[in-house]
Design an enzyme around this catalytic site. Structure first.
Site, PDB file in Angstrom:
ATOM      1  N   ASP A  11      -7.072  -3.580  -5.669  1.00 46.83           N
ATOM      2  CA  ASP A  11      -6.651  -2.324  -5.041  1.00 46.83           C
ATOM      3  C   ASP A  11      -5.211  -1.959  -5.400  1.00 46.83           C
ATOM      4  O   ASP A  11      -4.825  -0.791  -5.422  1.00 46.83           O
ATOM      5  CB  ASP A  11      -6.742  -2.419  -3.498  1.00 46.83           C
ATOM      6  CG  ASP A  11      -7.902  -3.248  -2.980  1.00 46.83           C
ATOM      7  OD1 ASP A  11      -8.331  -4.182  -3.683  1.00 46.83           O
ATOM      8  OD2 ASP A  11      -8.360  -2.992  -1.870  1.00 46.83           O
ATOM      9  N   ASP A  71       0.802  -1.229   0.000  1.00 49.61           N
ATOM     10  CA  ASP A  71       0.000   0.000   0.000  1.00 49.61           C
ATOM     11  C   ASP A  71       0.831   1.275   0.000  1.00 49.61           C
ATOM     12  O   ASP A  71       0.304   2.358   0.281  1.00 49.61           O
ATOM     13  CB  ASP A  71      -0.938  -0.011   1.220  1.00 49.61           C
ATOM     14  CG  ASP A  71      -2.073  -1.008   1.036  1.00 49.61           C
ATOM     15  OD1 ASP A  71      -2.651  -1.035  -0.068  1.00 49.61           O
ATOM     16  OD2 ASP A  71      -2.379  -1.759   1.978  1.00 49.61           O
TER      17      ASP A  71
HETATM   18  N1  GLY Z   1      -8.238  -2.905   0.877  1.00 49.26           N
HETATM   19  C1  GLY Z   1      -8.522  -1.553   0.633  1.00 49.26           C
HETATM   20  C2  GLY Z   1      -9.962  -1.300   0.554  1.00 49.26           C
HETATM   21  O1  GLY Z   1     -10.677  -1.656   1.466  1.00 49.26           O
HETATM   22  O2  GLY Z   1     -10.400  -0.723  -0.415  1.00 49.26           O
END
Ligand code: GLY
Length: 406
Positions: free
Chosen positions: A182, A122
């Site tokens: 994501d 992330d």
């Molecule tokens: N995992 C990131 C989200 O909840 O969008």
């Protein structure tokens, strides 16, 4: 004169995204919405001052539970830690309020150490939304160094046999490489690093990840699974799931939003038409879906069983609005207008009392009614930092596009 003004607007847009925009069209912005934007930023600045008063030492906002009047804050290693400084910087850019800027700078200090965090994918969210905006506004060498180190840490998670960056950690790393949609959002940091360092490997990793994801995450209707679990020994697929959605075959709303935004950025950075087509397909899936409500803020999952009573996800709406305002400039004028108008409706909805919180309500967050992880019974119908971040980004994009109308 119009032509000259159009060029100025294009320059604003290019400066904002790092994009070299193509096919920029003239979309007529709504004057009453444009007039409202400065006061929305002022109100956002005041809300965030209230939010900042309820943070502990070196803590980052996560959400707020109105029923129990409890704030939930995190350490810097939570995937959302970059959104708070990023939102403050977007607000400061419009209001020029020094206290807002100082708060962003304060909170980026404990965030900086995450540049060396190799246990998360992330880093794009965490470091590009924060230091990326800070560097864009004030190109300090230390910000650049932090982001290059962050890109190095992110690139260290690339698994060549799979052709993807490893997203989630697994207890069986030799048997599983877990990749979520994501992760498309973290590629922008790699594209940036490739440009500033001249090191092509960042670009190649980003493009390879985008290609593998395009091949394996999407269904024939261009909706996407949330997770693809690969076998790192063979590069084959173990299984596909939708962990945060209603069921594996459903279209989890925020996942569709991440894909839309991610392929729009990948097109901007590569100019390869296949990514533009992918972004258009995702946009068309979302906007033509019979379960997209009139105000265009999606239910948390397009296939939620209790539609029309299902919860909305303002965060997905905010990400979609911001992405569509970029995508509408790349696509043909006819499609572009559809995307632009849809984004406009989303922004209007999010700026209305149905979503935009009253002063000092909602724990100081801007938007109500997001869903973090309903399937995991976490963060259900709450404010979320990323809803606020992509909402103010969309407001900024809309305002800059309105300059052409002056
Ligand atoms: N995992 C990131 C989200 O909840 O969008």
């Amino acid at each position: 004169m119009k032509g000259k003004l159009l060029s100025i607007a294009v320059l604003f847009f290019v400066g904002m995204t790092g994009a070299s925009a193509q096919n920029v069209h003239h979309f007529k912005t709504n004057s009453s919405l444009v007039k409202k934007i400065p006061s929305l930023f002022e109100a956002s600045g005041e809300q965030y001052k209230f939010l900042s008063k309820n943070l502990g030492q070196n803590k980052f906002p996560k959400t707020y539970y109105a029923r129990t009047l409890k704030w939930d804050n995190s350490n810097s290693d939570w995937w959302c830690s970059g959104f708070y400084p990023g939102t403050l910087l977007y607000i400061y850019e419009q209001t020029k309020d020094q206290e807002t800027y100082n708060e962003a700078v304060r909170i980026m200090k404990p965030l900086a150490k995450e540049q060396f965090n190799k246990t998360t994918h992330d880093l794009g969210f965490m470091m590009y939304c924060s230091f990326g905006n800070a560097y864009r506004m004030d190109p300090k060498p230390e910000y650049k160094e932090i982001m290059i180190n962050s890109a190095k840490s992110l690139a260290s998670r690339f698994v060549p046999s799979v052709g993807c960056i490893r997203s989630w950690e697994s207890r069986k790393p030799n048997e599983e490489c877990l990749v979520i949609i994501d992760n498309m959002m973290n590629l922008e940091l790699l594209f940036w690093a490739s440009k500033v360092t001249g090191d092509r490997s960042y670009y190649d990793i980003a493009v390879t990840h985008a290609n593998t994801t395009m091949k394996n995450h999407f269904r024939p209707d261009y909706s996407s699974f949330h997770l693809v679990n690969y076998n790192p020994s063979t590069g084959g697929i173990n299984l596909k799931k939708t962990v945060q959605g209603f069921r594996d075959t459903s279209a989890w709303a925020r996942g569709q939003a991440w894909g839309l935004y991610g392929y729009t950025v990948t097109y901007r950075e590569t100019k390869d038409k296949k990514y533009l087509e992918q972004a258009e397909h995702i946009a068309d899936y979302i906007l033509n879906h019979p379960n997209l409500p009139k105000d265009k803020i999606p239910y948390w999952d397009f296939n939620a069983p209790d539609i029309p009573n299902a919860l909305r996800d303002a965060s997905a709406g905010a990400v979609m609005a911001s992405a569509l305002l970029e995508l509408c400039n790349y696509t043909n004028a006819e499609k572009g207008k559809v995307y632009f108008k849809a984004a406009e409706t989303m922004i209007k909805s999010l700026s209305s009392p149905a979503y935009f919180a009253k002063p000092k309500a909602n724990g100081g967050y801007l938007l109500e009614h997001s869903v973090g992880n309903l399937a995991g019974n976490g963060e259900v119908d709450v404010p979320l930092t990323y809803a606020d971040y992509y909402y103010v980004e969309a407001l900024k994009r809309y305002k800059e596009m309105s300059e052409v109308n002056k």
